[in-house]
Design an enzyme around this catalytic site. Structure first.
Site, PDB file in Angstrom:
ATOM      1  N   GLU A 109      -5.707   2.321  -6.543  1.00  0.00           N
ATOM      2  CA  GLU A 109      -5.884   3.333  -5.503  1.00  0.00           C
ATOM      3  C   GLU A 109      -7.222   4.046  -5.524  1.00  0.00           C
ATOM      4  O   GLU A 109      -7.705   4.527  -4.498  1.00  0.00           O
ATOM      5  CB  GLU A 109      -4.721   4.337  -5.593  1.00  0.00           C
ATOM      6  N   GLY A 123       0.807  -0.845 -12.289  1.00  0.00           N
ATOM      7  CA  GLY A 123       1.323  -2.177 -12.620  1.00  0.00           C
ATOM      8  C   GLY A 123       0.794  -2.735 -13.926  1.00  0.00           C
ATOM      9  O   GLY A 123       1.568  -3.099 -14.817  1.00  0.00           O
ATOM     10  N   LYS A 130     -12.673 -10.334 -11.527  1.00  0.00           N
ATOM     11  CA  LYS A 130     -12.756 -10.824 -10.151  1.00  0.00           C
ATOM     12  C   LYS A 130     -11.758 -10.094  -9.248  1.00  0.00           C
ATOM     13  O   LYS A 130     -12.120  -9.581  -8.183  1.00  0.00           O
ATOM     14  CB  LYS A 130     -12.482 -12.331 -10.135  1.00  0.00           C
ATOM     15  N   PHE A 153       0.810  -1.233   0.000  1.00  0.00           N
ATOM     16  CA  PHE A 153       0.000   0.000   0.000  1.00  0.00           C
ATOM     17  C   PHE A 153       0.837   1.274   0.000  1.00  0.00           C
ATOM     18  O   PHE A 153       0.369   2.328   0.449  1.00  0.00           O
ATOM     19  CB  PHE A 153      -0.960   0.010   1.204  1.00  0.00           C
ATOM     20  N   ILE A 168     -10.933  -3.535 -17.986  1.00  0.00           N
ATOM     21  CA  ILE A 168     -10.711  -4.336 -16.784  1.00  0.00           C
ATOM     22  C   ILE A 168     -10.173  -5.698 -17.219  1.00  0.00           C
ATOM     23  O   ILE A 168     -10.841  -6.430 -17.945  1.00  0.00           O
ATOM     24  CB  ILE A 168     -12.017  -4.479 -15.978  1.00  0.00           C
ATOM     25  N   GLY A 176      -5.700   1.348 -14.585  1.00  0.00           N
ATOM     26  CA  GLY A 176      -5.218   1.205 -13.203  1.00  0.00           C
ATOM     27  C   GLY A 176      -6.312   1.412 -12.187  1.00  0.00           C
ATOM     28  O   GLY A 176      -7.103   2.343 -12.275  1.00  0.00           O
ATOM     29  N   GLN A 228     -10.060  -5.656  -5.520  1.00  0.00           N
ATOM     30  CA  GLN A 228      -9.131  -4.538  -5.337  1.00  0.00           C
ATOM     31  C   GLN A 228      -9.910  -3.270  -4.972  1.00  0.00           C
ATOM     32  O   GLN A 228      -9.555  -2.540  -4.050  1.00  0.00           O
ATOM     33  CB  GLN A 228      -8.335  -4.346  -6.636  1.00  0.00           C
ATOM     34  N   ASN A 261      -9.044  -8.375 -15.254  1.00  0.00           N
ATOM     35  CA  ASN A 261      -9.538  -9.527 -14.493  1.00  0.00           C
ATOM     36  C   ASN A 261     -10.656  -9.039 -13.565  1.00  0.00           C
ATOM     37  O   ASN A 261     -10.392  -8.461 -12.512  1.00  0.00           O
ATOM     38  CB  ASN A 261      -8.396 -10.160 -13.697  1.00  0.00           C
ATOM     39  N   THR A 302      -2.103  -7.206  -5.330  1.00  0.00           N
ATOM     40  CA  THR A 302      -2.922  -6.515  -6.331  1.00  0.00           C
ATOM     41  C   THR A 302      -3.472  -7.456  -7.389  1.00  0.00           C
ATOM     42  O   THR A 302      -4.428  -7.121  -8.080  1.00  0.00           O
ATOM     43  CB  THR A 302      -2.073  -5.469  -7.061  1.00  0.00           C
TER      44      THR A 302
END
Ligand code: MOS
Length: 721
Positions: free
Chosen positions: A687, A499, A616, A232, A612, A684, A621, A614, A458
């Protein structure tokens, strides 16, 4: 909908986190921390510790380990024991190394320290007169700026000329990342150099910092973090545990393990700053914003190494004719502050999105309507339009799903409960970091996707397999992802919600290059498709009615494997558009009429975050982020005593929500792939889930009770009135 590939290893206890590594001959280090907040160490009596059972050595500023201050693109990272200055309570000032953890810990308790103590400044409110201008924000924008309409001489004039004005001061509490895995490291040296097992957010960055700190060649340092128990932002920098373990292992000549206690995690690492924010909004009677002023003060450690930039993102939220922001920092004798999930945006959005709600009340307007009225097409003062923005759709879809139409201006009652609904906008910039990934095809028809990086929970490891499979046009089960090893190509940091976009872009480049090379190989002299026109689909090379899998082809030419490295960096796109993810947060709060406890009974977030990858993991997240927002609103606060000691350095005293605190949480994505930002189309989601949620809670509390709370966490006593 793919379950995370490392899930079974984690839930069955087979995943080896940093401190789970036990090496032959390994010894244990326990860190000694300061018991004053400000002063100089005059003496440390380590006689008893040295004589205690099993003790091998004791290090202190009087008998230090040799460490230099690393300086990377992210700035300097503090290393312990290099001087006698104490600037906060709980600062690492020593290391006791013994045969067992218990022996090291018990011996550490016998160390006595004499200080020349100086007065400590520990309160942000008291420190305001000594505030300093913050350095420029992460994006280089100045800490103080005004964007005024021609003819307007100051933001105060713009506010004075506004028919409706709200102005208030908001404050947010300091927080600790409280990752499940405490910071730890196991370090060992051999003829090849140093190997360190330690959870962090970027294996190659940790290797670089350790190489600099130990004055060792980067090629002789290997950093391993295949599993990370939460980060985090709190594991972006190399920890004191890793520096001390690496240096002690070198000196002693045996592997050393150092694990911080939970109490030490609160002080010997870094947390989120406290903030005080003053916001003034001026609007026309129809709700159009005429002026926004956002002035912020945040606490910072004495080395001024980090600013929580709460004012900066305010220029991104709304169209307004005039804007003025300022960002100041107040150096205090407190543990270091650092990045924490949505640094700046999380506490900043509490203030801004509370103020917008206050303006909606003043205008007698629906808060969603007010937000849509001031929807922006670009950050204020920048010409570059958002690459894509579907915030209006997020609010529309969210309002429908949440039943916003049932909301009244003064909530409703349900038995003994006062029930209210609140909403807020969420934004987080879409960023990318440079990343390199190696993609390999093997003769058994499997592929490997490898980069140093980190998956701190993540789901990045699973993303490697998914994007790798898509890029190679093969099933994900055929792809082995590898992550968390500095020996692999530099994968950047799992930070800044970057990422998937960073690594995904690099995978696509590597895979394209690899398929080109495969086709060239297939049609080369002596190969099965010599001289033919070849193409590639579904893991197979095709030509005039014949097909071979890449594995068959590699076997036919006697190759075990072939690899390509792809690298990507942010580039030209930055000159064409502005990039951000957007979201609409909704929550329902119930406040008990008599006990005044506040419970979040329902929440929903609807997000526009590009493609998006994935569904799930993305849902988890975001839910995690939303829960964090509730936690900031109702639970979390590091309590700093006047002498600088933290009063609640454990998970009993530092309140975090458990399952019983969180009822229904739902997430929905409006999915518009953003290929203007990167080839994968993902923006992303790490956050943004937490942004705005604390304000949505406070706004719902107001809707339920009529009590406006301008600080978080909101306590029962705040609602007694
Ligand atoms: Mo995260 S706060 O971007 O490391």
């Amino acid at each position: 909908m793919t379950s995370r590939l490392d899930g079974p290893l984690k839930v069955t206890g087979q995943a080896k986190y940093g401190a789970d590594n036990n090496l032959p001959g390994m010894v244990h280090g326990y860190i000694v921390v300061s018991t004053i907040a400000h002063g100089e160490i005059q003496a440390m009596d380590v006689t008893a510790a040295r004589g205690a059972p099993g003790v091998i050595d004791v290090y202190s500023p009087f008998d230090p380990l040799d460490l230099r201050t690393p300086n990377t693109q992210f700035g300097e990272t503090w290393v312990p024991l290099q001087d006698k200055e104490v600037t906060y309570y709980g600062q690492p000032i020593g290391l006791v190394v013994a045969e067992t953890y218990e022996q090291a810990r018990d011996a550490a308790m016998t160390v006595t320290v004499t200080y020349h103590e100086r007065p400590a400044q520990t309160s942000l409110a008291d420190g305001l007169p000594s505030a300093e201008d913050a350095p420029p924000g992460f994006d280089g924008s100045p800490s103080t700026m005004a964007l005024l309409k021609p003819g307007v001489s100051s933001i105060e004039d713009a506010l004075a000329a506004s028919p409706v004005v709200v102005e208030a001061t908001y404050s947010t509490a300091p927080q600790n990342h409280a990752a499940m895995e405490p910071h730890s490291a196991v370090a060992t040296w051999d003829s090849d150099g140093l190997t360190v097992y330690s959870g962090n957010q970027g294996a190659n960055l940790q290797a670089l910092e350790l190489a600099q700190a130990l004055d060792t060649d980067l090629s002789a340092v290997r950093s391993l973090n295949p599993f990370v128990g939460g980060a985090f932002g709190g594991k972006g920098r190399t920890s004191a545990a890793a520096f001390l373990a690496a240096a002690a292992a070198k000196t002693i000549g045996r592997p050393v393990k150092v694990v911080l206690s939970r109490e030490q995690v609160f002080t010997a690492t870094a947390g989120r700053a406290a903030t005080i924010q003053n916001i003034a909004l001026g609007a026309a009677a129809d709700g159009s914003l005429i002026a926004i002023r956002h002035d912020s003060w945040c606490s910072t450690a004495m080395d001024r190494s980090f600013v929580e930039p709460t004012s900066h993102s305010t220029r991104e939220y709304y169209a307004a004719e005039n804007l003025a922001i300022s960002q100041k920092m107040v150096p205090l004798n407190i543990p270091p502050t650092t990045f924490m999930r949505a640094p700046g945006e999380a506490p900043g959005s509490f203030a801004l999105e509370s103020a917008i709600d206050e303006l909606a009340v003043a205008l007698n307007m629906d808060p969603i309507e007010l937000r849509m009225k001031n929807d922006s097409t670009a950050p204020l003062g920048r010409d570059l339009l958002w690459s894509g923005k579907h915030l209006d759709e997020c609010f529309r879809v969210g309002a429908d799903r949440f039943g916003w139409a049932n909301r009244t201006p003064h909530g409703h009652t349900d038995g003994d409960w006062l029930v209210g609904m609140g909403t807020a906008t969420a934004m987080f910039p879409a960023l990318r970091f440079p990343a390199s990934v190696e993609v390999t095809l093997r003769d058994d028809d499997t592929a490997e996707v490898a980069t140093s990086g980190s998956d701190p929970g993540t789901g990045l490891l699973t993303v490697l397999a998914l994007v790798g499979a898509e890029s190679l046009d093969i099933p994900p089960a055929q792809v082995t992802p590898r992550l968390g090893d500095s020996a692999l190509p530099p994968g950047g940091m799992s930070a800044g919600s970057t990422g998937t976009a960073s690594v995904g872009s690099a995978i696509m480049i590597a895979a394209t290059q690899l398929v080109d090379e495969l086709l060239a190989l297939a049609s080369s002299p002596g190969a099965p498709f010599e001289g033919m026109e070849v193409s590639y689909a579904e893991g197979r090379v095709l030509a005039s009615g014949r097909a071979m899998t890449f594995g068959e082809l590699l076997r036919a030419v006697n190759r075990r494997s072939m690899s390509a490295v792809g690298s990507s960096s942010p580039g030209e796109e930055l000159t064409k558009h502005s990039f951000s993810s957007f979201g609409a947060q909704f929550c329902e709060v119930r406040v008990h009429k008599l006990t005044r406890e506040a419970r979040v009974s329902r929440m929903l977030g609807v997000f526009d975050a590009g493609r998006i990858i994935n569904a799930k993991a993305a849902r988890s997240q975001i839910i995690g982020g939303m829960i964090w927002g509730v936690s900031a609103a109702l639970h979390e606060s590091m309590e700093i005593e006047e002498n600088g000691r933290l009063a609640n350095t454990d998970l009993a005293g530092y309140l975090l929500p458990v399952n019983a605190d969180i009822a229904e949480a739902d997430v929905h994505f409006v999915e518009y792939p953003d290929t203007l930002h990167n080839t994968v189309g993902a923006r992303g989601i790490g956050e943004i889930g937490t942004v705005g949620m604390a304000a949505a809670v406070a706004n719902a509390v107001y809707n339920a009770t009529g009590i406006r709370i301008r600080h978080i966490p909101i306590m029962i006593e705040d609602l007694l009135a």
